[in-house]
Design a protein around this motif. Structure first.
Motif, PDB file in Angstrom:
ATOM      1  N   PHE A  24       0.725  -1.230  -0.017  1.00 37.22           N
ATOM      2  CA  PHE A  24       0.000   0.166  -0.118  1.00 37.22           C
ATOM      3  C   PHE A  24       0.880   1.282  -0.137  1.00 37.22           C
ATOM      4  O   PHE A  24       0.449   2.198  -0.851  1.00 37.22           O
ATOM      5  N   ALA A  25       1.896   1.252   0.863  1.00 40.17           N
ATOM      6  CA  ALA A  25       2.629   2.340   0.802  1.00 40.17           C
ATOM      7  C   ALA A  25       3.516   2.646  -0.311  1.00 40.17           C
ATOM      8  O   ALA A  25       3.849   3.686  -0.728  1.00 40.17           O
ATOM      9  N   ARG A  26       3.691   1.519  -1.052  1.00 42.25           N
ATOM     10  CA  ARG A  26       4.639   1.702  -2.441  1.00 42.25           C
ATOM     11  C   ARG A  26       3.746   2.335  -3.254  1.00 42.25           C
ATOM     12  O   ARG A  26       4.092   3.258  -4.239  1.00 42.25           O
ATOM     13  N   GLU A  27       2.406   2.175  -3.345  1.00 41.03           N
ATOM     14  CA  GLU A  27       1.510   2.823  -4.233  1.00 41.03           C
ATOM     15  C   GLU A  27       0.967   4.074  -3.782  1.00 41.03           C
ATOM     16  O   GLU A  27       0.516   4.904  -4.879  1.00 41.03           O
ATOM     17  N   HIS A  28       0.680   4.485  -2.573  1.00 39.41           N
ATOM     18  CA  HIS A  28       0.097   5.690  -2.178  1.00 39.41           C
ATOM     19  C   HIS A  28       1.025   6.537  -1.380  1.00 39.41           C
ATOM     20  O   HIS A  28       0.386   7.650  -0.860  1.00 39.41           O
ATOM     21  N   HIS A  77       2.019   6.701   1.546  1.00 40.88           N
ATOM     22  CA  HIS A  77       1.485   6.897   3.143  1.00 40.88           C
ATOM     23  C   HIS A  77       0.999   5.444   3.774  1.00 40.88           C
ATOM     24  O   HIS A  77       0.911   4.603   3.102  1.00 40.88           O
ATOM     25  N   LEU A  98      -0.780   2.487   5.591  1.00 43.57           N
ATOM     26  CA  LEU A  98      -1.939   1.984   5.460  1.00 43.57           C
ATOM     27  C   LEU A  98      -2.649   1.852   7.063  1.00 43.57           C
ATOM     28  O   LEU A  98      -3.758   2.206   7.184  1.00 43.57           O
TER      29      LEU A  98
END
Length: 112
Positions: free
Chosen positions: A33-37, A39, A41
């Motif tokens: 999640f952090a790689r894509e967004h 921030h 999760l």
């Protein structure tokens, strides 16, 4: 739910480790999640608990099934696209937790 997750897991063997599973699941999903967004999760301190008997399990499933209705996201739990199980159908979950129209009325937010 848009801002949190309810998940019930059950060990299949005597050596199952729920804490290790939760740690790994949070680490794995949080990393991707952090790689894509860009921030985090997961909050630093989540709320994990152990369900100790069938009655508590039924109450927890009932709470989770009705949660999207209480939040005003759907009129009926079966309409929530993220309700599901790898073990039971949505209809089986609804029957198992005795979800009825009475529960629907109790689960709704008051009308404005």
């Amino acid at each position: 739910m848009p801002d949190h997750l309810h998940l019930i897991v059950s060990g299949e063997r005597d050596d199952s480790d729920a804490k290790a599973f939760i740690k790994s699941a949070k680490q794995y999903s949080g990393y991707y999640f952090a790689r894509e967004h860009a921030h985090r999760l997961w909050d630093r301190y989540g709320h994990d608990r152990v369900i100790r008997d069938e009655e508590e399990l039924a109450m927890t499933v009932r709470y989770i099934v009705a949660n999207p209705v209480r939040a005003g996201l759907v009129e009926h739990p079966r309409d929530y696209p993220f309700l599901g199980s790898t073990k039971y159908t949505v209809e089986e979950l609804l029957q198992w937790c005795e979800y009825s129209e009475a529960c629907l009325l109790l689960g709704r937010r008051p009308s404005a």
